[in-house]
Scaffold this motif. Structure first.
Motif, short mmCIF file in Angstrom:
data_model
loop_
_atom_site.label_atom_id
_atom_site.label_comp_id
_atom_site.label_asym_id
_atom_site.label_seq_id
_atom_site.Cartn_x
_atom_site.Cartn_y
_atom_site.Cartn_z
N SER A 196 0.79 -1.24 0.00
CA SER A 196 0.00 0.00 0.00
C SER A 196 0.82 1.28 0.00
N VAL A 197 1.90 1.26 -0.77
CA VAL A 197 2.71 2.46 -0.91
C VAL A 197 2.14 3.27 -2.06
N GLU A 198 1.77 4.52 -1.80
CA GLU A 198 1.05 5.32 -2.81
C GLU A 198 1.85 6.55 -3.22
N GLY A 199 1.45 7.10 -4.36
CA GLY A 199 1.93 8.42 -4.76
C GLY A 199 3.34 8.47 -5.32
N ALA B 194 11.38 3.71 -11.89
CA ALA B 194 12.01 2.81 -10.91
C ALA B 194 10.99 2.34 -9.87
N HIS B 195 10.13 3.26 -9.45
CA HIS B 195 9.09 2.89 -8.48
C HIS B 195 8.07 1.94 -9.10
N PHE B 196 7.71 2.20 -10.36
CA PHE B 196 6.73 1.33 -11.03
C PHE B 196 7.30 -0.09 -11.19
N ASP B 197 8.57 -0.18 -11.58
CA ASP B 197 9.21 -1.49 -11.68
C ASP B 197 9.28 -2.16 -10.30
N GLY B 198 9.56 -1.34 -9.28
CA GLY B 198 9.62 -1.85 -7.91
C GLY B 198 8.29 -2.42 -7.45
N ALA B 199 7.20 -1.70 -7.79
CA ALA B 199 5.86 -2.18 -7.40
C ALA B 199 5.53 -3.48 -8.12
N MET B 200 5.92 -3.56 -9.39
CA MET B 200 5.69 -4.81 -10.14
C MET B 200 6.48 -5.97 -9.51
N GLY C 54 0.13 2.35 -9.42
CA GLY C 54 1.42 1.86 -8.93
C GLY C 54 2.28 1.33 -10.06
N PHE C 55 1.68 1.11 -11.24
CA PHE C 55 2.39 0.50 -12.38
C PHE C 55 2.63 1.48 -13.53
N GLY C 56 2.12 2.71 -13.38
CA GLY C 56 2.29 3.68 -14.46
C GLY C 56 1.85 5.07 -14.03
N ARG C 57 2.30 6.07 -14.78
CA ARG C 57 2.04 7.45 -14.42
C ARG C 57 0.57 7.83 -14.60
N PHE C 58 0.05 8.52 -13.60
CA PHE C 58 -1.36 8.95 -13.61
C PHE C 58 -1.68 9.74 -14.88
N ALA C 59 -0.80 10.71 -15.20
CA ALA C 59 -1.06 11.58 -16.36
C ALA C 59 -1.05 10.80 -17.68
N LEU C 60 -0.28 9.73 -17.70
CA LEU C 60 -0.23 8.90 -18.91
C LEU C 60 -1.55 8.14 -19.08
N TYR C 61 -2.04 7.55 -18.00
CA TYR C 61 -3.36 6.90 -18.05
C TYR C 61 -4.43 7.90 -18.49
N GLN C 62 -4.32 9.12 -17.96
CA GLN C 62 -5.33 10.13 -18.29
C GLN C 62 -5.30 10.46 -19.78
N LYS C 63 -4.12 10.67 -20.31
CA LYS C 63 -3.99 11.01 -21.73
C LYS C 63 -4.55 9.88 -22.59
#
Length: 392
Positions: A95-98, A103-109, A134-143
């Motif tokens: 439950s690590v957020e934000g 590197a963080h996305f790879d770490g969460a995976m 946790g696996f990708g950037r918020f703004a990228l999902y939004q776009k």
């Protein structure tokens, strides 16, 4: 309904809690029931963590240990094993957020893959979970959700997001561990939905491994569920859904007002309840095509699902129907359902104390805003304390 009132049995609900833990729960829910205390407490906690004050010990001994399993997977094992002795499985939730870097996305995976491997030889952990952001950037999902054309770099970045989902779902399939993918805010959910549907197409050919999440406070989710069902039937794959009421209501309303579009949220609590129950009914009506994880702290919805299972002749041990609650909450639902033989799993959050704080703060704020939830928890704790006192 002969099983009505099973959720009032506090002896079963709190059988794993020592008197000390029960007293701590009483103290915490008392605090959470006071809105101004929650506001002050969360502000102070945020400040203390930013200023690197030595508050981790206090947090760990109180709110963290009540709502979280531990700081890492191994740390969670006593909690996992303990609950499984009473028939309650665990879904370990990192439950690590934000975090917003590759590197963080790879770490969460990697963390999710580790949990799947960790679950492999443990009957107590048949399910893993991850959060799309946790696996990708918020703004990228939004776009992506807005249908905008991605730049070449963004296209590469998106390919890496897809690869992370694929790695997790593939390992889930290999190890026979079901994968729950959490829901996000409505303005990034379309991209998530499309990606999860692709994973279902690929990995839900014979049985359901991949589950999407439907936030039923959104009035459009029933139509979405029916469209997905049509698609899955046509293309020959199984669906899996975790159904929840939803977690971002205020944020959703605010954004809709700011950007001048109609709110995606149901008009009332009652409409949300009806929508949630309608989704449960629809899925159980089509249980041969769709599996469900009923994520709810609502007793009436839980009874409704039990009743529907009975009417439809669905065995209580049928792996296509699971009930789930959060660790530290609604033990009266989880442990009483498990005691009757239903499939039940607790979401067990874990992670370093300071990294999990945003999650814990959200829990406290949600509990304050959910009418009746904290009062119900307190009432049950008091009832159990009185029962133990009388039994002495």
């Amino acid at each position: 309904m002969e099983h009505l009132k099973i959720f009032d049995n506090t002896e079963i609900a709190f059988q794993l809690k020592s008197n000390k833990e029960l007293n701590r729960a009483h103290f915490l829910f008392n605090m959470i029931s006071n809105e101004s205390l929650v506001k002050v407490g969360t502000a102070l906690t945020r400040f203390a963590i930013k200023a690197h004050l030595p508050v981790e010990g206090i947090i760990r001994a109180t709110v963290f240990d009540h709502f979280c399993g531990g700081v890492n997977e191994e740390d969670c094992l006593p909690v996992i094993d303990d609950m499984f002795t009473k028939g309650v499985s665990s879904v370990l939730d990192y439950s690590v957020e934000g975090k917003e870097t590759e590197a963080h996305f790879d770490g969460a995976m990697e963390k999710t893959l580790k949990i799947i491997r960790f679950s492999d030889d443990r009957k107590a952990m048949p399910i893993a979970v991850f959060k799309p952001s946790g696996f990708g950037r918020f703004a990228l999902y939004q776009k992506k959700s807005e249908g905008k054309v991605l730049t070449e770099n963004e296209q590469d970045e998106w390919s890496r997001v897809v690869a992370r989902y694929d790695a997790v779902c593939k390992l889930g399939k290999e190890k026979d561990v079901e994968i729950l993918i959490d829901a996000e805010e409505s303005w990034i959910q379309d991209a998530v939905d499309d990606l999860v549907t692709d994973m279902m197409r690929k990995y839900n050919k014979d049985v359901t491994i991949v589950y999407n999440t439907l936030q039923m406070y959104r009035h459009d989710r029933m139509d979405f569920l029916k469209r997905q069902h049509e698609l899955a039937r046509k293309e020959g794959f199984y669906l899996g859904y975790k159904i929840v009421r939803g977690a971002y209501m205020e944020k959703e309303h605010e954004r809709a007002m700011e950007n001048n579009y109609p709110t995606p949220i149901c008009e009332s609590k009652l409409a949300t309840d009806e929508n949630f129950n309608a989704a449960a009914q629809y899925i159980l009506d089509h249980i041969s095509d769709i599996s469900v994880f009923v994520g709810t702290h609502n007793e009436l919805s839980s009874y409704k699902v039990m009743q529907l299972m009975k009417e439809k002749g669905i065995e209580i041990t049928d792996n296509r129907v699971w009930f789930g609650q959060l660790f530290g909450m609604s033990d009266n639902i989880s442990f009483n359902l498990a005691n009757k033989g239903y499939n039940v799993a607790k979401y067990v959050p874990f992670g370093p104390v300071k990294d999990v704080m945003p999650y814990l703060i959200r829990r406290a704020e949600e509990n304050t805003s959910v009418a009746g939830q904290t009062g119900r928890e307190l009432m049950l704790i008091k009832k159990e304390k009185a029962r133990r006192k009388a039994a002495k």
